[in-house]
Design an enzyme around this catalytic site. Structure first.
Site, PDB file in Angstrom:
ATOM      1  CG  ASN A  12      -1.702   1.231   1.414  1.00  0.00           C
ATOM      2  OD1 ASN A  12      -1.818   2.034   0.495  1.00  0.00           O
ATOM      3  ND2 ASN A  12      -2.268   1.420   2.604  1.00  0.00           N
ATOM      4  CE  LYS A  14       0.004   3.210   4.736  1.00  0.00           C
ATOM      5  NZ  LYS A  14       0.053   3.282   6.175  1.00  0.00           N
ATOM      6  CG  HIS A  98      -5.802   1.968   4.905  1.00  0.00           C
ATOM      7  ND1 HIS A  98      -5.353   2.947   5.750  1.00  0.00           N
ATOM      8  CD2 HIS A  98      -4.821   1.035   4.850  1.00  0.00           C
ATOM      9  CE1 HIS A  98      -4.139   2.613   6.185  1.00  0.00           C
ATOM     10  NE2 HIS A  98      -3.807   1.455   5.657  1.00  0.00           N
ATOM     11  CD  GLU A 100      -2.770   5.504   6.603  1.00  0.00           C
ATOM     12  OE1 GLU A 100      -2.690   5.577   5.372  1.00  0.00           O
ATOM     13  OE2 GLU A 100      -1.911   4.937   7.307  1.00  0.00           O
ATOM     14  CD  GLU A 172      -3.576  -2.515   7.154  1.00  0.00           C
ATOM     15  OE1 GLU A 172      -2.449  -2.697   6.701  1.00  0.00           O
ATOM     16  OE2 GLU A 172      -4.242  -1.484   6.922  1.00  0.00           O
ATOM     17  N   GLY A 178       2.352   2.009  10.645  1.00  0.00           N
ATOM     18  CA  GLY A 178       3.320   3.095  10.521  1.00  0.00           C
ATOM     19  C   GLY A 178       4.027   3.449  11.813  1.00  0.00           C
ATOM     20  CB  SER A 218       4.951  -2.139  11.940  1.00  0.00           C
ATOM     21  OG  SER A 218       4.608  -0.796  12.235  1.00  0.00           O
ATOM     22  N   GLY A 239       2.765  -1.189   4.161  1.00  0.00           N
ATOM     23  CA  GLY A 239       2.916   0.207   3.779  1.00  0.00           C
ATOM     24  C   GLY A 239       4.385   0.551   3.550  1.00  0.00           C
ATOM     25  N   GLY A 240       5.039   1.034   4.607  1.00  0.00           N
ATOM     26  CA  GLY A 240       6.421   1.524   4.517  1.00  0.00           C
ATOM     27  C   GLY A 240       7.379   0.583   3.785  1.00  0.00           C
TER      28      GLY A 240
HETATM   29  P1  PGA Z   1       2.781   0.097   7.481  1.00  0.00           P
HETATM   30  O1  PGA Z   1       1.342   0.384   6.851  1.00  0.00           O
HETATM   31  O2  PGA Z   1       3.276  -1.195   6.914  1.00  0.00           O
HETATM   32  O3  PGA Z   1       3.627   1.278   7.078  1.00  0.00           O
HETATM   33  O4  PGA Z   1       2.587   0.001   8.963  1.00  0.00           O
HETATM   34  C1  PGA Z   1       0.429  -0.657   6.640  1.00  0.00           C
HETATM   35  C2  PGA Z   1      -0.851  -0.153   6.065  1.00  0.00           C
HETATM   36  O5  PGA Z   1      -1.294   0.941   6.440  1.00  0.00           O
HETATM   37  O6  PGA Z   1      -1.469  -0.812   5.215  1.00  0.00           O
END
Ligand code: PGA
Length: 255
Positions: A12, A14, A98, A100, A172, A178, A218, A239-240
């Site tokens: 993802n 973002k 999601h 966010e 999640e 994050g 994470s 994500g990251g």
């Molecule tokens: P993250 O994000 O791996 O950076 O924690 C995961 C996500 O929001 O899907």
């Protein structure tokens, strides 16, 4: 009982990687095919076309998806994108709900249901995100929150029919997104087992087993293997660690 669905590694991005960066990422990415695994990237709307073109150009075994879609097909919804627009450019994967989107853009369990229903009707494959806040976990409310996030979709006849086919889930925990704080394998496994039990009750054993439940929050090449070894974790939403081709590839190599 049919075979387990393939493990899904979903990145993802973002609000990262515009069209040029997306092209460069995919140019650098080397992704060998795997028999029981699928790779996917949810990229910003503006980067969808270039990501799709680069994926085809480099023959990558990778699906490209959108991070959001409106539930109406067209109309006065400034700034939104619709299913027909995504279909027109060849996108058939979408991420919905999601945390966010819920936190910063006012999405609710009700709007998530509308989006999910509409996207499924239009032929999309949906990855629906659920997960509790830290305060909810600390108040021992993880299970009721997950149930509340899922129940409308589980009770909706049109959505129900697609679980295990074009509708899959990502668990999640919001406190793990994050933050660098990953859920322990026990925490993740227990949430996944609970979600699976809801699926079994609503859909029966077979559809529940066919529905992938990804873990997200994470995930890195350091912890992915251990998470994947937990029964009931069918992949990762990342994500990251999906932002660099090297780390996306490192995650892929762990499957
Ligand atoms: P993250 O994000 O791996 O950076 O924690 C995961 C996500 O929001 O899907």
């Amino acid at each position: 009982m049919s075979a387990k669905p393939p493990i899904l590694l979903a990145g993802n991005w973002k609000m990262n990687h515009g069209p040029k960066a997306a092209r460069e990422f995919l140019q650098k990415l080397e992704l060998p095919e795997k028999e029981n695994a699928q790779a996917r990237l949810y990229v910003p709307t503006l980067s969808l076309t270039s990501a799709l073109a680069a994926t085809l150009e480099h023959s990558l075994p990778l699906q490209v998806g959108a991070q959001n879609v409106h539930h109406e097909k067209s109309g006065a919804f400034t700034g939104e994108i619709s299913g027909p627009m995504l279909s027109e450019i060849g996108i058939n994967q979408v991420l919905i709900g999601h945390s966010e989107r819920r936190q910063f853009f006012g999405e609710t369990n009700e709007s998530v249901l509308l989006k999910t229903k509409s996207a499924l009707e239009q032929g999309f494959e949906v990855l629906l995100c659920i997960g509790e806040l830290l305060s909810e976990r600390e108040a021992s409310k993880t299970e009721p929150v997950l149930r509340e996030q899922l129940i409308r979709v589980l009770e909706n006849q049109e959505c129900k029919a697609h679980f295990g086919g074009r509708l899959h889930l990502a668990y999640e925990p919001v406190w793990a997104i994050g933050t660098g704080v990953v859920a322990t394998p026990e925490q993740a496994q227990s949430a996944h087992a609970y979600v699976r039990s809801l699926l079994i009750t609503a859909l029966g054993q077979q559809k529940a087993q066919d529905t992938r439940i990804l873990y997200g929050g994470s995930v890195t090449p350091t912890n992915f293997k251990e998470l994947l070894s937990c029964p009931g974790i069918d992949g990762g939403l990342v994500g990251g660690a999906s932002l660099k081709p090297e780390s996306f590839r490192a995650l892929w190599d762990l499957i």
